[in-house]
Design a protein around this motif. Structure first.
Motif, short mmCIF file in Angstrom:
data_model
loop_
_atom_site.label_atom_id
_atom_site.label_comp_id
_atom_site.label_asym_id
_atom_site.label_seq_id
_atom_site.Cartn_x
_atom_site.Cartn_y
_atom_site.Cartn_z
N UNK A 43 0.54 -1.33 0.25
CA UNK A 43 0.16 0.11 0.34
C UNK A 43 0.71 1.20 -0.18
N UNK A 44 1.11 1.42 -1.08
CA UNK A 44 1.97 2.79 -0.98
C UNK A 44 3.44 2.46 -0.82
N UNK A 45 4.20 1.26 -0.91
CA UNK A 45 5.22 0.59 0.28
C UNK A 45 4.72 0.02 1.06
N UNK A 46 5.95 -1.06 1.50
CA UNK A 46 5.58 -2.12 2.02
C UNK A 46 5.50 -1.64 3.64
N UNK A 47 4.57 -1.24 4.08
CA UNK A 47 4.03 -1.22 5.33
C UNK A 47 4.07 -2.41 6.97
N UNK A 72 16.55 -0.30 -10.18
CA UNK A 72 16.28 0.66 -11.38
C UNK A 72 14.28 0.47 -11.86
N UNK A 73 13.64 0.22 -11.81
CA UNK A 73 12.71 -0.12 -12.55
C UNK A 73 11.55 0.28 -12.31
N UNK A 74 9.81 0.92 -13.12
CA UNK A 74 9.43 1.54 -12.56
C UNK A 74 8.07 0.47 -11.90
N UNK A 75 7.85 1.03 -10.56
CA UNK A 75 7.21 0.94 -9.88
C UNK A 75 8.14 0.55 -7.74
N UNK A 76 9.20 1.35 -8.17
CA UNK A 76 10.80 0.97 -6.71
C UNK A 76 10.32 1.43 -6.16
N UNK A 77 9.12 3.07 -5.83
CA UNK A 77 8.65 3.55 -5.14
C UNK A 77 7.80 3.37 -4.44
N UNK A 78 6.88 1.49 -4.79
CA UNK A 78 5.67 1.32 -4.40
C UNK A 78 5.68 -0.46 -4.72
N UNK A 79 6.44 -0.69 -3.33
CA UNK A 79 6.35 -2.04 -3.87
C UNK A 79 5.28 -2.72 -2.68
N UNK A 80 5.39 -4.29 -3.77
CA UNK A 80 3.95 -4.81 -3.64
C UNK A 80 4.72 -6.44 -3.08
#
Length: 302
Positions: A43-47, A72-80
Motif C-alpha cells: 500500500x504505497x510501499x511495504x508497511x 531501477x525499474x518502474x514501481x520501485x517506490x511502490x513495492x508489492x
C-alpha cells in the motif's frame, strides 16, 4: 482475523469458519511471529505493523524500505507483495517491483535481523524478472526450503505459477524456473491464478493460491463465483506433480477450494499459512467485509 484449518486438504462448501477477532489496524495481511507478531502490507510501499497477539491490537510502525527499492525499474517506490521468512540468523523479505497489470516486473530482496521498520537492508534484484517475452510475471514471491534446497514460488496470471531454485537466499539459479500450476482457460493474461504460498505438512507440500478477480469490486463487480477464492493442490516432492483432491493436475487447471465467499466474507485471497505456537496451523487471508461495503480499501487479513 484468522481461521483454523484442522486438515489442510479439507474443503466443505457452505461450512467455512468465519474470521476471528482483530483489533487495531487490521486492513491487510502477512503476519509473522517472533515472540511478537509482525505484519507486512502492500500500500504505497511495504508497511510494517506489530502486535503482541495475533488478534491485535495491531500498530503500524513505519515502512520496511522507506525510500523504496534500489532496483531501477518502474514501481520501485511502490513495492508489492512482501513475503518474509527466517533463515540462518536473519529475516529475508521478497518484494515485487512492477506496475498494476504489467508483465514488466522484478522480484527484489531485503534482509533484517529483527524485522522492525527501517531495519531492512535492500539487496536489490534476485535476478528474477519478466517481460512480455517470458511465460511468467515476476511478482508474488514465496520462499520455501525443500530437503535443504531453497526455492522461490512466484507468478500471477499469464502462465500462472512457477518455481525457481535459489543459491543463497539472495539470488535465483539461472534457468531453474519451471511451471508448477497453470489453468489454460481464457486469454493469456487473464488466467486469474496468483499469490502462491507453499507449506509442508505431514510429508506433503501444499500449494495454496488465489483464483479469480482480485479488485475493482466497487466499479466492475465480477459475476458471482468469479471473485477471489483460495484453492490448494499438494505434492510429495514440493517441486512438481501437484494435484487436487480429485487427482487432477495443478498444471491442468486442478485446484481444491479451501475458502470462498460466504456470509459477509467476500472474495478471500492473498493467503498464507503459519504454524502458530498456541493455535497450530493458521490460514490468514484478506477479504472484503460486505457489511461495510464492497470496496477495495476494506481488506482485512484473516
Amino acid at each position: 482475523m484468522f481461521a483454523y484449518i484442522p486438515f489442510l486438504f479439507l474443503a466443505v462448501v457452505n461450512a467455512y469458519s468465519d474470521p476471528g477477532p482483530c483489533t487495531g489496524n487490521c486492513w491487510t495481511h502477512d503476519p509473522v511471529s517472533d515472540g511478537k507478531y509482525f505484519r507486512f502490507a502492500t500500500g504505497g510501499g511495504i508497511h510494517v505493523s506489530s502486535a503482541d497477539a495475533l488478534e491485535g491490537p495491531w500498530t503500524e510502525t513505519g515502512f520496511a524500505l522507506p525510500s523504496g527499492s534500489k532496483i531501477n525499474h518502474p514501481g520501485n517506490d511502490n513495492l508489492w507483495a512482501p513475503d518474509v521468512h527466517y533463515n540462518k540468523g536473519q529475516y529475508y523479505m521478497y518484494y515485487s517491483v512492477s506496475t498494476l497489470g504489467s508483465q514488466d516486473s522484478v522480484i527484489g530482496v531485503a534482509t533484517s535481523r529483527d524485522m522492525e521498520a527501517g531495519s531492512w537492508n535492500d539487496h536489490g534484484s534476485t535476478g528474477l524478472s519478466s517481460t512480455s517475452a517470458t511465460p511468467w510475471n515476476a511478482i508474488d514471491a514465496n520462499w520455501i526450503e525443500i530437503n535443504g534446497t531453497q526455492y522461490i514460488n512466484f507468478g500471477s496470471y499469464w502462465q500462472n505459477l512457477f518455481q525457481a531454485g535459489e543459491q543463497n537466499g539472495l539470488k535465483v539459479k539461472v534457468g531453474s524456473a519451471h511451471n508448477i500450476a497453470y489453468n489454460s482457460t481464457g486469454p493469456s493474461n487473464e488466467h486469474r491464478m496468483e499469490a502462491s504460498f507453499m507449506v509442508e505438512h505431514d510429508g506433503w507440500y501444499y500449494l495454496f493460491f488465489s483464483v479469480g478477480l482480485a479488485d475493482h469490486y466497487d466499479t466492475r463487480p465480477p459475476a458471482p463465483g468469479e471473485e477471489y477464492h483460495i484453492d490448494v493442490c499438494r505434492s510429495n516432492s514440493g517441486t512438481g506433480g501437484f494435484v487436487d483432491r480429485t487427482g487432477r493436475s495443478c498444471t491442468d487447471g486442478g485446484g481444491t477450494v479451501v475458502l470462498q465467499s460466504h456470509g459477509n466474507v467476500y472474495a478471500p485471497g492473498g493467503q498464507g499459512v503459519m504454524n502458530d505456537s498456541t493455535r497450530g496451523l493458521v490460514l490468514y487471508y484478506q477479504w472484503v467485509n460486505k457489511t461495510i461495503g464492497v470496496t477495495t480499501d476494506k481488506f482485512q487479513f484473516g
